[in-house]
Scaffold this active site. Structure first.
Site, PDB file in Angstrom:
ATOM      1  N   TRP A   1       0.864  -1.191   0.000  1.00  0.00           N
ATOM      2  CA  TRP A   1       0.000   0.000   0.000  1.00  0.00           C
ATOM      3  C   TRP A   1       0.898   1.237   0.000  1.00  0.00           C
ATOM      4  O   TRP A   1       1.846   1.315   0.789  1.00  0.00           O
ATOM      5  CB  TRP A   1      -0.924   0.060   1.225  1.00  0.00           C
TER       6      TRP A   1
ATOM      7  N   GLU B   1      -2.981  -3.059  -2.603  1.00  0.00           N
ATOM      8  CA  GLU B   1      -4.150  -2.476  -1.910  1.00  0.00           C
ATOM      9  C   GLU B   1      -4.531  -1.113  -2.480  1.00  0.00           C
ATOM     10  O   GLU B   1      -3.751  -0.174  -2.447  1.00  0.00           O
ATOM     11  CB  GLU B   1      -3.829  -2.329  -0.415  1.00  0.00           C
TER      12      GLU B   1
ATOM     13  N   LYS C   1      -7.179   2.335  -2.875  1.00  0.00           N
ATOM     14  CA  LYS C   1      -7.834   3.266  -1.970  1.00  0.00           C
ATOM     15  C   LYS C   1      -8.588   4.299  -2.794  1.00  0.00           C
ATOM     16  O   LYS C   1      -8.248   4.555  -3.948  1.00  0.00           O
ATOM     17  CB  LYS C   1      -6.754   3.934  -1.110  1.00  0.00           C
TER      18      LYS C   1
ATOM     19  N   ASP D   1      -9.639  -3.339   1.242  1.00  0.00           N
ATOM     20  CA  ASP D   1      -9.774  -2.769   2.586  1.00  0.00           C
ATOM     21  C   ASP D   1     -11.188  -2.218   2.696  1.00  0.00           C
ATOM     22  O   ASP D   1     -11.630  -1.455   1.830  1.00  0.00           O
ATOM     23  CB  ASP D   1      -8.719  -1.671   2.776  1.00  0.00           C
TER      24      ASP D   1
ATOM     25  N   HIS E   1     -11.867   1.522   2.096  1.00  0.00           N
ATOM     26  CA  HIS E   1     -11.265   2.195   0.944  1.00  0.00           C
ATOM     27  C   HIS E   1     -12.177   2.359  -0.260  1.00  0.00           C
ATOM     28  O   HIS E   1     -11.718   2.470  -1.392  1.00  0.00           O
ATOM     29  CB  HIS E   1      -9.981   1.453   0.528  1.00  0.00           C
TER      30      HIS E   1
ATOM     31  N   HIS F   1      -8.539  -6.433   4.198  1.00  0.00           N
ATOM     32  CA  HIS F   1      -8.185  -5.604   5.346  1.00  0.00           C
ATOM     33  C   HIS F   1      -9.510  -5.250   5.990  1.00  0.00           C
ATOM     34  O   HIS F   1     -10.215  -4.357   5.514  1.00  0.00           O
ATOM     35  CB  HIS F   1      -7.455  -4.337   4.915  1.00  0.00           C
TER      36      HIS F   1
ATOM     37  N   ASP G   1     -12.459   6.649   5.695  1.00  0.00           N
ATOM     38  CA  ASP G   1     -11.491   5.606   6.031  1.00  0.00           C
ATOM     39  C   ASP G   1     -10.909   5.851   7.421  1.00  0.00           C
ATOM     40  O   ASP G   1      -9.741   6.172   7.570  1.00  0.00           O
ATOM     41  CB  ASP G   1     -10.386   5.640   4.960  1.00  0.00           C
TER      42      ASP G   1
ATOM     43  N   ASP H   1     -10.643   3.834  10.121  1.00  0.00           N
ATOM     44  CA  ASP H   1      -9.943   2.742  10.802  1.00  0.00           C
ATOM     45  C   ASP H   1     -10.391   2.516  12.240  1.00  0.00           C
ATOM     46  O   ASP H   1      -9.570   2.293  13.128  1.00  0.00           O
ATOM     47  CB  ASP H   1      -8.423   2.953  10.729  1.00  0.00           C
TER      48      ASP H   1
ATOM     49  N   ASP I   1      -7.274  -4.422   9.873  1.00  0.00           N
ATOM     50  CA  ASP I   1      -6.564  -3.148   9.708  1.00  0.00           C
ATOM     51  C   ASP I   1      -7.354  -2.029  10.375  1.00  0.00           C
ATOM     52  O   ASP I   1      -8.214  -1.411   9.763  1.00  0.00           O
ATOM     53  CB  ASP I   1      -6.351  -2.850   8.209  1.00  0.00           C
TER      54      ASP I   1
HETATM   55  C1  RNT Z   1      -3.886   2.695   4.629  1.00  0.00           C
HETATM   56  C2  RNT Z   1      -4.005   1.248   4.358  1.00  0.00           C
HETATM   57  C3  RNT Z   1      -2.891   0.389   4.901  1.00  0.00           C
HETATM   58  C4  RNT Z   1      -2.460   0.768   6.304  1.00  0.00           C
HETATM   59  C5  RNT Z   1      -1.483  -0.213   6.936  1.00  0.00           C
HETATM   60  C6  RNT Z   1      -0.850   0.329   8.162  1.00  0.00           C
HETATM   61  O1  RNT Z   1      -4.973   3.405   4.199  1.00  0.00           O
HETATM   62  O2  RNT Z   1      -5.228   0.778   4.811  1.00  0.00           O
HETATM   63  O3  RNT Z   1      -3.246  -0.937   4.799  1.00  0.00           O
HETATM   64  O4  RNT Z   1      -3.545   0.929   7.152  1.00  0.00           O
HETATM   65  O5  RNT Z   1      -0.562  -0.619   6.012  1.00  0.00           O
HETATM   66 ZN    ZN Z   2      -5.531  -1.365   4.734  1.00  0.00          ZN
END
Ligand code: RNT
Ligand code: ZN
Length: 422
Positions: A187, A228, A230, A261, A264, A288, A296, A298, A328
């Site tokens: 990523w 990955e 986004k 993810d 994303h 993720h 996003d 988290d 994640d």
């Molecule tokens: C960031 C991505 C990525 C990170 C990690 C720490 O937007 O989701 O995967 O969260 O690599």
């Molecule tokens: Zn991620």
């Protein structure tokens, strides 16, 4: 086994048997599904590089200042071990390159080597865990421009290509040592804050960089590449170079894993719906699992509808061997060990619920056009005694059932976390 837990299980077992579900068989399957637990929840994506690069986060940011953050590899491993002792089943450790141990010496990212991860590998070995890995393309002065692999500065671009190559060798080493393929997820934060005029140039550079970085063929028995995408990020609001279409195309063309993810995509898009689409064209994918709150963000994974839908897609289609489940999220505003435990247990609870579904019967009804019965069963099932099965599974796996894990975390907080500085 606790008598009440056992009795509740026997009652639940009968209820599920009445709809044709074998709870013992479901638990035997659950035990075989590893979740890759991300090291970065333990220290707010900090890492252990010597001489803090002293740069911005580079597209991701943990918020909160809850006390007791792990400040050393030993502390992080101790915290992880505590969390693992409260999560049923055998799982994997997902490590970022910035968690290297270089013995007090500054080693820049293009020069990292397998030996810097030896302690992690030995630790994983001692716990019988597999490991996954991630190059760290952020939080570094050479990422401050907002561009890494897609940079128009050859020096910067080559530095990150070298980092990626170094990480692939480390990943291969991990896979060999642990006898299980290491999924290495790529990523990058690259993107434009404001509307660009040359998106194409940046994407062409990213493609060329990935081609060069991944040119060396590595044995999939030890190493797997994942990419990955986004939608937008901090500082890349107007254009992300590694978009979904970009990586979907790249993964299909080069037979890599695509990493989806859950934070994303556009807020109304669901990763659960994407799994069976992308798996028509890819052998394997990485997830993720996160929780986006409006964006996003988290947040810690909760037991919600989308989490259940993801688990159902995996189980209903028997995709266990094709979908690598990784977590994640990073929340620094609550006890970090509790965050790990809550998020991981929720992922497993969702898988448990999905395994307790009479999916063959539901598919038969759907194929016959009997949508009435499909809806009726799906809805009644929501009130089935899942907790009776889950608690029994926890007890069987030697971890606390119900909320009993929280007292363990609170004890650890008093004894260990509160004695740390900062
Ligand atoms: C960031 C991505 C990525 C990170 C990690 C720490 O937007 O989701 O995967 O969260 O690599
Ligand atoms: Zn991620």
């Amino acid at each position: 086994m606790n008598k009440a837990v056992n009795e509740a299980y026997q009652a639940a077992k009968e209820r599920y048997a009445a709809i044709g579900v074998d709870t013992d068989a479901a638990l035997a399957q659950l035990q075989e599904i590893p979740v890759s637990i991300h090291c970065w929840q333990g220290d707010d994506v900090g890492g252990f590089e010597v001489a803090e690069p002293g740069s911005s986060g580079g597209g991701i940011m943990a918020t909160g200042n809850y006390p007791g953050r792990a400040g050393t590899p030993e502390e992080l491993r101790a915290d992880l071990a505590k969390a693992l002792s409260l999560i049923p089943g055998k799982h994997r450790l997902n490590l970022h390159a910035c968690y290297l141990e270089s013995g007090g010496e500054f080693v820049d990212r293009d020069r990292i080597r397998p030996e810097h991860f030896k302690n992690w590998v030995e630790w994983a070995k001692s716990k019988g865990m597999g490991m996954d890995f991630n190059p760290t393309f952020f939080a570094h002065p050479k990422a401050d421009s907002g561009f890494t692999l897609s940079s128009n500065d050859d020096g910067i671009r080559n530095f990150w290509i070298a980092h990626g190559k170094a990480c692939r060798r480390i990943s291969e080493y991990i896979g060999k040592e642990l006898g299980s393929p290491c999924v290495m997820n790529i990523w990058i934060p690259d993107g434009f804050k404001d509307i660009p005029v040359d998106r194409n140039g940046a994407r062409a550079r990213l493609k060329a960089s990935l081609d060069e970085m991944c040119a060396e063929k590595l044995d999939p028995k030890y190493h797997l590449d994942a990419v990955e995408s986004k939608l937008f990020g901090l500082g890349s609001e107007s254009c992300v170079i590694g978009s979904h279409e970009f990586y979907m195309g790249y993964a299909v063309k080069n037979n890599l894993l695509l990493c989806l993810d859950t934070g994303h995509f556009h807020p109304t898009e669901a990763v659960s719906d994407k799994i069976s689409s992308v798996l028509q064209f890819l052998d394997e994918i990485l997830l993720h699992v996160s929780r986006p709150v409006r964006w996003d963000s988290d947040h810690v994974v909760t037991y919600n509808e989308e989490l259940l839908a993801i688990a159902q897609e995996i189980i209903r289609n028997k995709f266990q061997d094709r979908v690598h489940i990784g977590l994640d999220f990073f929340d620094a505003s609550i006890n970090r060990i509790a965050a790990w435990v809550i998020g991981s247990r929720n992922m497993l609870k969702a898988l448990c619920a999905a395994l307790l579904e009479p999916s063959a019967k539901l598919k038969r009804l759907e194929n016959a056009g009997n949508y009435t019965s499909r809806l009726a069963i799906l809805e009644e099932q929501k009130f089935f005694p899942l907790s009776g099965v889950w608690d029994y599974y926890c007890a069987q796996q030697g971890v606390p059932a119900g909320l009993d894990w929280l007292a363990e975390v609170e004890k650890y907080e008093k004894k260990v976390l509160n004695r740390r500085n900062g």
